[in-house]
Design a protein around this motif. Structure first.
Motif, PDB file in Angstrom:
ATOM      1  N   GLN A   1       0.693  -1.275   0.006  1.00 60.73           N
ATOM      2  CA  GLN A   1       0.029  -0.037  -0.040  1.00 60.73           C
ATOM      3  C   GLN A   1       0.951   1.349  -0.087  1.00 60.73           C
ATOM      4  O   GLN A   1       0.383   2.423  -0.172  1.00 60.73           O
TER       5      GLN A   1
ATOM      6  N   TYR B   1       0.526   3.321  -2.871  1.00 54.43           N
ATOM      7  CA  TYR B   1      -0.814   3.787  -3.259  1.00 54.43           C
ATOM      8  C   TYR B   1      -1.136   5.013  -2.209  1.00 54.43           C
ATOM      9  O   TYR B   1      -1.802   5.769  -2.436  1.00 54.43           O
TER      10      TYR B   1
ATOM     11  N   GLY C   1      -2.075   7.569  -4.323  1.00 56.62           N
ATOM     12  CA  GLY C   1      -3.338   7.267  -4.594  1.00 56.62           C
ATOM     13  C   GLY C   1      -4.438   8.063  -3.663  1.00 56.62           C
ATOM     14  O   GLY C   1      -5.493   8.701  -3.860  1.00 56.62           O
TER      15      GLY C   1
ATOM     16  N   SER D   1      -2.706   8.059 -11.871  1.00 60.27           N
ATOM     17  CA  SER D   1      -2.331   6.966 -11.182  1.00 60.27           C
ATOM     18  C   SER D   1      -1.502   5.950 -11.728  1.00 60.27           C
ATOM     19  O   SER D   1      -0.504   5.288 -11.155  1.00 60.27           O
TER      20      SER D   1
ATOM     21  N   LEU E   1       2.095   4.741 -10.486  1.00 57.35           N
ATOM     22  CA  LEU E   1       2.022   3.559  -9.646  1.00 57.35           C
ATOM     23  C   LEU E   1       2.491   2.380 -10.638  1.00 57.35           C
ATOM     24  O   LEU E   1       3.132   1.404  -9.800  1.00 57.35           O
TER      25      LEU E   1
ATOM     26  N   SER F   1       5.192  -0.306  -9.164  1.00 58.90           N
ATOM     27  CA  SER F   1       4.921  -1.728  -9.067  1.00 58.90           C
ATOM     28  C   SER F   1       6.033  -2.790  -9.515  1.00 58.90           C
ATOM     29  O   SER F   1       6.169  -3.779  -8.993  1.00 58.90           O
TER      30      SER F   1
ATOM     31  N   ILE G   1      -1.173  -3.449  -7.558  1.00 56.31           N
ATOM     32  CA  ILE G   1      -1.313  -1.902  -6.814  1.00 56.31           C
ATOM     33  C   ILE G   1      -2.166  -1.252  -7.712  1.00 56.31           C
ATOM     34  O   ILE G   1      -3.010  -0.423  -7.174  1.00 56.31           O
TER      35      ILE G   1
ATOM     36  N   TYR H   1      -5.913  -2.006  -7.547  1.00 58.88           N
ATOM     37  CA  TYR H   1      -6.454  -1.860  -6.309  1.00 58.88           C
ATOM     38  C   TYR H   1      -6.550  -0.092  -6.177  1.00 58.88           C
ATOM     39  O   TYR H   1      -7.769   0.453  -5.744  1.00 58.88           O
ATOM     40  N   ALA H   2      -5.833   0.469  -6.832  1.00 56.81           N
ATOM     41  CA  ALA H   2      -5.914   2.064  -6.753  1.00 56.81           C
ATOM     42  C   ALA H   2      -7.281   2.280  -7.759  1.00 56.81           C
ATOM     43  O   ALA H   2      -7.823   3.462  -7.462  1.00 56.81           O
TER      44      ALA H   2
END
Length: 544
Positions: free
Chosen positions: A293, A296, A300, A334, A338, A342, A381, A384-385
């Motif tokens: 996390q 994020y 995020g 994002s 991200l 990742s 990741i 999820y975001a």
């Protein structure tokens, strides 16, 4: 005329980049210090039964709070507070009634939860294999469950500030909590002896220190927001009156509670599978999840916190084009920020685990297991975001039903896969499989959410988002391949060196190589969103 007066009372909306950028440093420090105390706890208490018991017990206040009110506060209350700003008093009476109702519910819920602590720990821990210690988890739970009330106070006060576009104090408050917990763990480590496991003693000095100190940190996190509320002119008084809009709130809240309840069904199965496996599974999962996390949380969360009032206002005004535009922009930004991170966690995950957790009472094998779990799950990741972003869009449109239905599908997919991990994998590898399953369910959720929003809003500028995702994934794969070669070279040169030294070298080298190659290829691809991302990172460095 009335419309003009209402509009004049609205809080000015800052730019998304400026608002999210102002929170990112605080969020970064919060995430780092939050992760630091988890690492300190692993060093002081290892990644074994004590850490497992504390981890499960420390999760319970979050679970109960979310079931009572947390998901509602995070997802529904801010849109309603934004709408209430159109009232003649700027939403003051509505806000006071909301706080009165919320804190009353949370106080009652906290008392009931403490009384039911043994039931909760036995629900979330599988003690049948002898690898877990529900009695120790229950002792911790008695000390930690009072956090529910303070989590609620923090969430309510944060919602009020965020509805007024005041983001700094809520972003910095968790740092105070983390510093107090770090000091608590320092005291815990200096106390002589070990926590008694059989029998468990409620008066154990180390147990009391850890439990009370962590709860104190949450209390301080909530109380430090009071000066910020005074600065915006908010004065609270108990207001027991009812508001007709609470009916709307109640309808939304029931679906949110359903969403949280379904998610916690998944969490019950997750924790039981983890605690039935090798010792340390729950602690390894929790720490790997924090590392998962971290990207994020820095990017995020700050982006979502800043964009939520904008989404709420666009939905309230019926401006679908602006709503879709903000959704597309947030998705693309994002992705650009991200996916490279990742890729770094994928290639350097194992080394990160050893570098951070291979000290003190922690075992290097457990540390590597943590890193492997992170590496196998890092691809989740971005999904999820995107899921978190899509949920905010639904809630901004006052649609709490659809996210709950999506969560039902995700949970139905997740549970059989969890038990497949338990039955098919070695006990030591179950935690790796569980985190991999988590990421797969986020992919399912992101696809479902995008399809549902397409039905509701029409064209979502999806091809722009997909194009950026494909470019970022291609660049990330290239970066990981180059970094893989660098890692093999390091292993061959430093074969006789200590594992933690090699791990630190690999973390630094592979992270830099992956980042440089990935962002370099994005520049070659001329990804338009790269420039806003670069400007954002530059601002963060300058502010740091």
């Amino acid at each position: 005329m009335a419309r003009s007066m209402a509009e004049a009372k609205r809080t000015p909306v800052p730019s998304l980049a400026k608002a999210s950028g102002s929170m990112a440093i605080a969020t970064l420090i919060s995430r780092i210090t939050g992760f630091a105390w988890k690492v300190m706890l692993a060093w002081a208490a290892s990644l074994g039964v004590v850490n497992d018991s504390f981890t499960v017990a420390n999760t319970l206040p979050n679970i109960v709070f979310e079931l009572l009110f947390g998901g509602v506060l995070a997802s529904v209350v801010i849109p309603l507070l934004v709408r209430a700003q159109d009232d003649e008093d700027g939403g003051l009476a509505y806000t006071q009634r909301l706080i009165t109702m919320a804190m009353t519910m949370l106080a009652i819920g906290t008392a009931v939860a403490v009384a039911l602590a043994p039931l909760f720990t036995r629900l979330y821990m599988d003690g049948s294999t002898g690898e877990a210690n529900p009695e120790l988890a229950t002792a911790f739970a008695y000390l930690l469950l009072p956090e529910i009330l303070f989590y609620g106070l923090f969430a309510v006060l944060s919602a009020i500030l965020q509805a007024k576009h005041v983001f700094g104090p809520p972003a910095w408050a968790p740092v105070m909590n983390n510093l107090i917990v770090m000091a608590t763990i320092g005291v815990y480590a200096m106390l002589p002896g070990e926590i008694s496991l059989n029998p468990v003693r409620m008066g154990d000095a180390k147990l009391l220190t850890l439990g009370i100190g962590v709860t104190l940190g949450i209390a301080v996190q909530a109380l430090v927001l009071l000066p910020a509320l005074r600065r915006i002119g908010f004065r609270f008084r108990w207001n027991w009156g009812l508001d007709e809009r609470f009916r709307e709130f109640g309808g939304l809240a029931m679906w949110i509670i359903g969403y949280v309840a379904i998610s916690q069904v998944g969490m019950v199965f997750t924790t039981r599978v983890l605690t039935a496996g090798a010792p340390g599974g729950a602690a390894i999962y929790a720490n790997a999840w924090l590392l998962f996390q971290l990207p994020y949380g820095v990017i995020g969360v700050s982006l979502l916190t800043a964009i939520m009032p904008r989404l709420s206002r666009s939905a309230a005004d019926g401006d679908t084009a602006k709503l879709v535009g903000d959704l597309s922009l947030a998705s693309r930004l994002s992705t650009v920020m991200l996916v490279p991170l990742s890729a770094i966690l994928t290639i350097a995950g194992s080394a990160i685990g050893i570098a951070l957790f291979g000290y003190g009472n922690a075992d290097v094998a457990d540390a590597q297991r943590l890193g492997d779990a992170l590496a196998f799950s890092a691809f989740g990741i971005l999904p999820y975001a995107l899921v978190m972003l899509q949920l905010r869009v639904f809630y901004a449109m006052k649609d709490a039903r659809t996210p709950t239905l999506i969560m039902i599908v995700m949970t139905v997919v997740k549970i059989p896969l969890l038990y497949m991990c338990r039955d098919q994998l070695r006990a030591e590898d179950v935690v790796i499989g569980v985190l991999l399953v988590n990421s797969l369910t986020f992919v399912v959720g992101a696809v479902l959410g995008q399809m549902w929003l397409w039905v509701r809003l029409g064209r979502l500028q999806s091809m722009r988002v997909v194009r950026v995702i494909v470019q970022c994934v291609a660049a990330g794969v290239a970066g990981t391949l180059v970094a893989l070669g660098a890692g093999l070279l390091i292993d061959s040169v430093l074969d006789s060196s200590g594992p933690t030294l090699v791990a630190w070298i690999k973390v630094v080298v592979q992270s830099v190589v992956t980042g440089v190659v990935t962002f370099g290829l994005l520049a070659v691809f001329k990804v338009p969103e790269l420039e806003p991302a670069r400007q954002r990172i530059t601002r963060l460095v300058r502010r740091g």
